[in-house]
Each structure stands twice: as structure tokens, then as C-alpha cells.
Design an enzyme around this catalytic site. Structure first.
Site, mmCIF file in Angstrom:
data_model
loop_
_atom_site.group_PDB
_atom_site.id
_atom_site.type_symbol
_atom_site.label_atom_id
_atom_site.label_comp_id
_atom_site.label_asym_id
_atom_site.label_seq_id
_atom_site.Cartn_x
_atom_site.Cartn_y
_atom_site.Cartn_z
ATOM 1 N N CYS A 258 0.641 -1.190 -0.001
ATOM 2 C CA CYS A 258 -0.166 0.122 0.143
ATOM 3 C C CYS A 258 0.726 1.416 0.072
ATOM 4 O O CYS A 258 0.693 2.436 -0.768
ATOM 5 C CB CYS A 258 -1.048 -0.045 1.173
ATOM 6 S SG CYS A 258 -2.060 1.541 1.300
ATOM 7 N N CYS B 201 -1.742 1.756 -3.070
ATOM 8 C CA CYS B 201 -2.693 2.839 -2.572
ATOM 9 C C CYS B 201 -2.147 4.268 -2.658
ATOM 10 O O CYS B 201 -2.587 5.180 -3.319
ATOM 11 C CB CYS B 201 -3.470 2.659 -1.344
ATOM 12 S SG CYS B 201 -3.733 1.027 -0.909
ATOM 13 N N LYS C 114 -0.469 5.444 -6.259
ATOM 14 C CA LYS C 114 -1.293 5.439 -7.015
ATOM 15 C C LYS C 114 -2.522 6.511 -7.047
ATOM 16 O O LYS C 114 -2.803 7.174 -7.924
ATOM 17 C CB LYS C 114 -2.338 4.089 -6.818
ATOM 18 C CG LYS C 114 -3.515 3.834 -7.698
ATOM 19 C CD LYS C 114 -4.914 4.477 -7.007
ATOM 20 C CE LYS C 114 -5.174 3.847 -5.792
ATOM 21 N NZ LYS C 114 -5.719 2.458 -5.696
ATOM 22 N N TYR D 110 -8.862 -3.561 -11.403
ATOM 23 C CA TYR D 110 -8.887 -2.217 -10.957
ATOM 24 C C TYR D 110 -7.491 -1.747 -10.904
ATOM 25 O O TYR D 110 -7.373 -0.390 -11.177
ATOM 26 C CB TYR D 110 -9.533 -2.106 -9.419
ATOM 27 C CG TYR D 110 -8.764 -2.492 -8.340
ATOM 28 C CD1 TYR D 110 -7.718 -1.595 -7.801
ATOM 29 C CD2 TYR D 110 -8.770 -4.100 -7.873
ATOM 30 C CE1 TYR D 110 -6.958 -2.007 -6.558
ATOM 31 C CE2 TYR D 110 -7.990 -4.058 -6.738
ATOM 32 C CZ TYR D 110 -7.022 -3.374 -6.205
ATOM 33 O OH TYR D 110 -6.341 -3.695 -5.082
ATOM 34 N N GLU E 259 -6.964 1.807 -13.092
ATOM 35 C CA GLU E 259 -6.382 2.697 -12.311
ATOM 36 C C GLU E 259 -5.285 3.557 -12.898
ATOM 37 O O GLU E 259 -4.959 4.478 -13.239
ATOM 38 C CB GLU E 259 -6.173 2.505 -10.751
ATOM 39 C CG GLU E 259 -7.428 2.490 -10.092
ATOM 40 C CD GLU E 259 -7.220 2.110 -8.666
ATOM 41 O OE1 GLU E 259 -8.215 2.043 -7.617
ATOM 42 O OE2 GLU E 259 -6.152 1.428 -8.315
ATOM 43 N N HIS F 8 -26.762 20.475 0.174
ATOM 44 C CA HIS F 8 -26.623 21.287 -1.351
ATOM 45 C C HIS F 8 -25.631 22.311 -1.575
ATOM 46 O O HIS F 8 -25.331 23.017 -0.709
ATOM 47 C CB HIS F 8 -28.121 21.778 -1.570
ATOM 48 C CG HIS F 8 -28.470 22.298 -2.639
ATOM 49 N ND1 HIS F 8 -28.732 21.200 -3.525
ATOM 50 C CD2 HIS F 8 -28.647 23.499 -3.289
ATOM 51 C CE1 HIS F 8 -28.950 22.185 -5.183
ATOM 52 N NE2 HIS F 8 -28.867 23.460 -4.683
ATOM 53 N N GLU G 243 -25.644 14.347 -2.433
ATOM 54 C CA GLU G 243 -26.596 14.739 -1.940
ATOM 55 C C GLU G 243 -27.817 13.947 -3.027
ATOM 56 O O GLU G 243 -29.059 13.711 -2.461
ATOM 57 C CB GLU G 243 -26.937 16.201 -2.258
ATOM 58 C CG GLU G 243 -28.263 16.793 -2.382
ATOM 59 C CD GLU G 243 -28.658 18.184 -2.620
ATOM 60 O OE1 GLU G 243 -29.768 18.958 -2.493
ATOM 61 O OE2 GLU G 243 -27.820 18.598 -3.755
#
Length: 489
Positions: free
Chosen positions: A61, A66, A69, A203, A207, A472, A477
Site C-alpha cells: 500500500c 494505494c 496510485k 482495478y 487505475e 446542497h 446529495e
């Protein structure tokens, strides 16, 4: 390292005659045991990749996963933001160029700072760190070898295996090993990879292809079958559709057959279309394999001590307590059979394991409703069941799917296409309509899903969500407005 509280310091465990009371943690795993005043050692050794890439303490990682990346994904997002900026009144000089070397140096320097931070944390927790490659001599003994062949012997009452995985090479493809790289290498390249072929549709593949396209590189993805296997396939299709509109090329239903090096030093790739049976070729500066990962356990001598593995996957078989077939040997993370291959689950499992062993806790790791995000150019975040899995588990008549396309406010002034901005919620078709899964494609998908994951983990229902007031104007939302069902047509 997962330790957060310092424990009583004891001398490091060394030598074949050492008592078997302390704990050894094999290879870069969680070291929360130190928090309970136990004597702990950690072994962490990085076998260089075939092209020779190696890195420091902290595991996949931190070094080749991670962290780099996400930072390179951010570099690509900034490139998109520069294009949008003109619509918002910013006078951006053209053409805009990206400098790979500067980005790589900044990312690599940050990763090295994390390596140092992990070393300091181990010292703070009184954990003895060995930069050696370990293997079992017997069920309680680890034999460690340094790069120079110097031997270190450790014995321990309990041992945790947390070696993680490494990328696979398609060794049946001629030239794959000699000329290709993997994600282990991409993040440590000093110079731009140039025109790149990424083989695979995982993935990791999407990515990497996404941020390479985003920083302006000619990038192609070669897919054998479906994208993002294991994820909701409607969402996966939208991810790849956006990537194509973003500029990534896709070779679908194609498999590579050989890679050759040309006199120009470019790589000529030959592939076969599995539908038509025809062969095609093209040349690239870099070929990156993203065809899966394998548990890094071959050198551990697990069979010698009786630790059982899955003969097909090579992963270690563990029970709900993370215990292997040998009572005092445990395993966590990507090397364990049937667990999500995600860093946060490994960290959480390691902490809970330490608490069960030494903290008088009986809590087990709960692997249900673990949220995750794919950091493609348009991000895809999800938690819970895919639509396919929900149908498989409950039957199509017993699920309700609420869905909507939406347009982020940020896209309006910049006149960006929002065709693939989409969300859906999979619910049980009952009075309470418990939420089984939530899927979201759009900006900041990870941030959006992380918040909703708590509610779904707590058993949130569709009516409860409808009573939740949205913020908002945000993309998140829109989830609180979901009212159209697929069943309605």
C-alpha cells in the site's frame, strides 16, 4: 504498523535458545501486539521485481499501491482541472505539458518519508525490526537471511504471517518477463513510460491506465474478458465507457501472444482477437502486466510446518480467528483465502487479532459491507452487494434497485459530459427495504461512499435514507433523492 499504545520494553529476541514466550511477526504485518507489553520482532524484506525495483518498509500500500496510485491519480485530475479552469475565467497558457520526472520524484520522496516514519514507529513501540527474508525452520522457529546471506534465527510463541501479494507475470507469453513491468515498477520509474500498453482489466489496470491517459500519455488497455471482475458489471461498463471518452484505447477480447524488442528499443506486441481469431501487432514504449496477484508465500516453507493453503490460489486457509491449521500460527491480509484484498481490512484484522491474543477481547473481524473505491478518471465507489450478487442471494423478485443519472454542478460551467455519472442502491424488497448495496460513479466517490458506509453497516433502510437531508449542492446529495426503480421501467 498498527500499534498505537506503547508497551513495556524488553530486549529483542535473538538466538536459537530464546524462550518461546514472545511474539514474532513475520514480514511487515500489524504489530499491535507490542501495545500489550509483549516482546515483538518484525521481519520485512522486499524481493526485487524482475526489472530490479525494490522499496522500503511499509508493504504494498505504502510503496507500490494505494499511496503512489492516489497521488498519480491526483496529478491526472489536476490536468483535467486545468482544462476546466478556462471555462471559469482562468487564462491558462497552451499547450500544457506534464513532467513525469518531477511528479515521480515528488511521489517517491513522500513514500520514502513514510518508510522512515514506519521505522520510527517500530522503534517507539519497542519492536525489533529485521530487514531479512524469513522462512519456517520448525513451527516455532523462523530462519532469516540477509541479502548478503547472513543468518538470523528467531523463536516465538506465536507467529503472524502478513506477507501480502505480488503481481503475476503471464509466463506463457514469450518475452513477458524479459520486457514487461508491473505496478511494482511503474510507481518507481524515473522517466516517463511513454506510449503504454496495460494488459488486464483489474482495478489496478484501469487505475494505472486512467492516470497515464490523464497526464497525456498514449495508453491502451488490453482486456481478455470483462472489466473489474467481482464488481457490479453495470458500473464497470460505465467506468470503461468514460475511460474511452477520456482517451484511453481498449483492445477488447484480446490476449497477448508475444513481446519482442525492436532495434529502436520499442516493444512490439503481438496479440490475438479471441472472437475473430485474427492476429495484430503494435509497438509500445512500455508494456505493463496487470493480470492478477499471487500470495507471496512460496519461500516461507509453509508445508514444512503444516500450514494449509488452497492448492489453486496458494492462499493460506484461516478460520474466523485468522488462525491457520497450526494453532499458534496466524495469517492476515491478502495472503488469506476468502478475504478482501484491501489494506484497511488487513490492518483491522491485525489489531483485532492482537486484542484476542493479549487484550482479553473475543471480537472477530467482520468482513461484510467493506467499502472500497476504484480510482479511475471517473471514480467508482461501492459498499455492500453488487446487483448480480443480490439477485443471486435473494432472487430478482426480492430486490428493488433505485437508480439515477445525475450531473455534478462542477461539470456544468465546464460543459463536461456527465453521461456516465450514475448511482444505484440495491435494497431488499420488504417493508423496511434494508439497503444491501450502494454504488456511485462520480467525483470524489471514495469520500461519498465512506460516509454512507456507516449507515449501511448499521443496517440502514431506504425510508431512513429518504429522511436524511442532503447537503446542497453536492454529488452525494443525489443519493438522498433516489426514487426511480429499475422495476418501473
Amino acid at each position: 504498523p498498527a500499534a498505537r499504545r506503547s508497551g513495556a520494553a524488553r530486549p529483542p529476541l535473538r538466538g536459537p535458545g530464546a524462550a518461546r514466550r514472545p511474539v514474532a511477526v513475520q514480514h511487515g504485518g500489524a504489530v499491535a501486539e507490542a501495545a500489550f507489553g509483549r516482546k515483538v520482532a518484525v521481519l520485512d524484506y522486499v524481493e526485487p521485481s524482475p526489472p530490479g525495483t525494490k522499496w522500503g518498509l511499509g508493504g504494498t500500500c505504502v510503496n507500490v499501491g494505494c499511496i503512489p496510485k492516489k497521488l498519480m491519480h491526483q496529478a491526472a485530475l489536476l490536468g483535467s482541472a486545468l482544462k476546466d479552469a478556462q471555462h471559469y475565467g482562468w487564462n491558462i497558457a497552451h499547450p500544457v505539458h506534464h513532467n513525469w520526472s518531477e511528479m515521480a520524484q515528488a511521489v517517491q520522496n513522500y513514500v520514502k518519508s513514510l518508510n522512515w516514519g514506519h521505522r520510527i514507529q517500530l522503534q517507539d513501540k519497542k519492536v525489533k525490526y529485521f530487514n531479512v527474508k524469513g522462512s519456517f525452520s520448525d513451527p516455532h522457529t523462523i530462519r532469516g537471511l540477509t541479502k548478503g546471506g547472513k543468518e538470523t534465527i528467531l523463536t516465538a510463541e506465536k507467529i503472524v504471517i502478513a506477507t501480502g501479494g505480488r503481481p503475476k507475470y503471464p509466463i506463457h507469453v514469450a518475452g513477458a518477463l524479459e520486457y514487461g513491468i508491473t505496478s511494482d515498477d511503474l510507481f518507481w520509474l524515473k522517466e516517463s513510460p511513454g506510449k503504454t500498453l496495460v494488459v488486464g482489466a483489474s482495478y489496478i489496470s484501469l487505475e494505472c491506465a486512467g492516470f497515464l491517459t490523464g497526464i497525456g500519455l498514449d495508453t491502451t488497455v488490453m482486456m481478455r474478458s470483462i472489466p473489474l471482475r467481482g464488481f457490479d458489471q453495470q458500473m464497470a461498463s460505465l467506468v470503461t465507457e468514460y475511460m474511452e471518452s477520456y482517451g484511453t484505447k481498449f483492445l477488447k477480447k484480446c490476449i497477448p501472444t508475444k513481446v519482442e524488442k525492436l532495434e529502436s528499443n520499442r516493444l512490439q506486441v503481438t496479440w490475438k482477437n479471441t472472437d475473430s481469431g485474427t492476429e495484430e501487432t503494435d509497438s509500445f514504449d512500455t508494456v505493463m502486466w496487470a493480470v492478477g496477484r499471487a500470495p507471496d508465500t512460496k519461500a516461507l516453507n509453509l508445508e514444512t510446518v503444516g500450514v494449509k493453503t488452497n492448492s489453486e490460489t496458494g492462499k493460506i486457509i484461516v478460520d474466523a480467528r485468522e488462525a491457520t491449521s497450526v494453532p499458534h500460527i496466524y495469517a492476515v491480509g491478502d495472503i488469506t483465502e476468502g478475504r478482501p484484498e484491501l489494506t484497511p481490512t488487513a490492518i483491522a484484522a491485525g489489531k483485532l487479532l492482537a486484542q484476542r491474543l493479549f487484550g482479553q477481547s473475543s471480537e472477530l473481524m467482520d468482513y461484510d459491507n467493506v467499502p472500497t473505491t476504484v480510482f479511475t478518471p471517473l471514480e467508482y465507489g461501492c459498499v455492500g452487494l453488487s446487483e448480480e450478487k443480490a439477485v443471486q442471494c435473494y432472487g430478482s423478485d426480492n430486490i428493488e434497485v433505485y437508480h439515477a443519472y445525475y450531473k455534478p454542478l462542477e461539470f456544468t460551467v465546464a460543459e463536461r459530459d456527465a453521461t456516465q455519472c450514475y448511482m444505484k442502491m440495491v435494497c431488499l424488497r420488504e417493508r423496511e427495504q434494508r439497503i444491501l448495496g450502494l454504488h456511485f460513479i462520480g467525483p470524489n466517490a471514495g469520500e461519498v461512499i465512506q460516509g454512507f458506509a456507516l449507515g449501511i453497516k448499521c443496517g440502514a433502510t431506504y425510508p431512513q435514507l429518504m429522511k436524511t437531508i442532503g447537503i446542497h449542492p453536492t454529488c452525494a446529495e443525489e443519493i438522498t433523492k433516489l426514487h426511480i426503480t429499475k422495476r418501473s421501467g
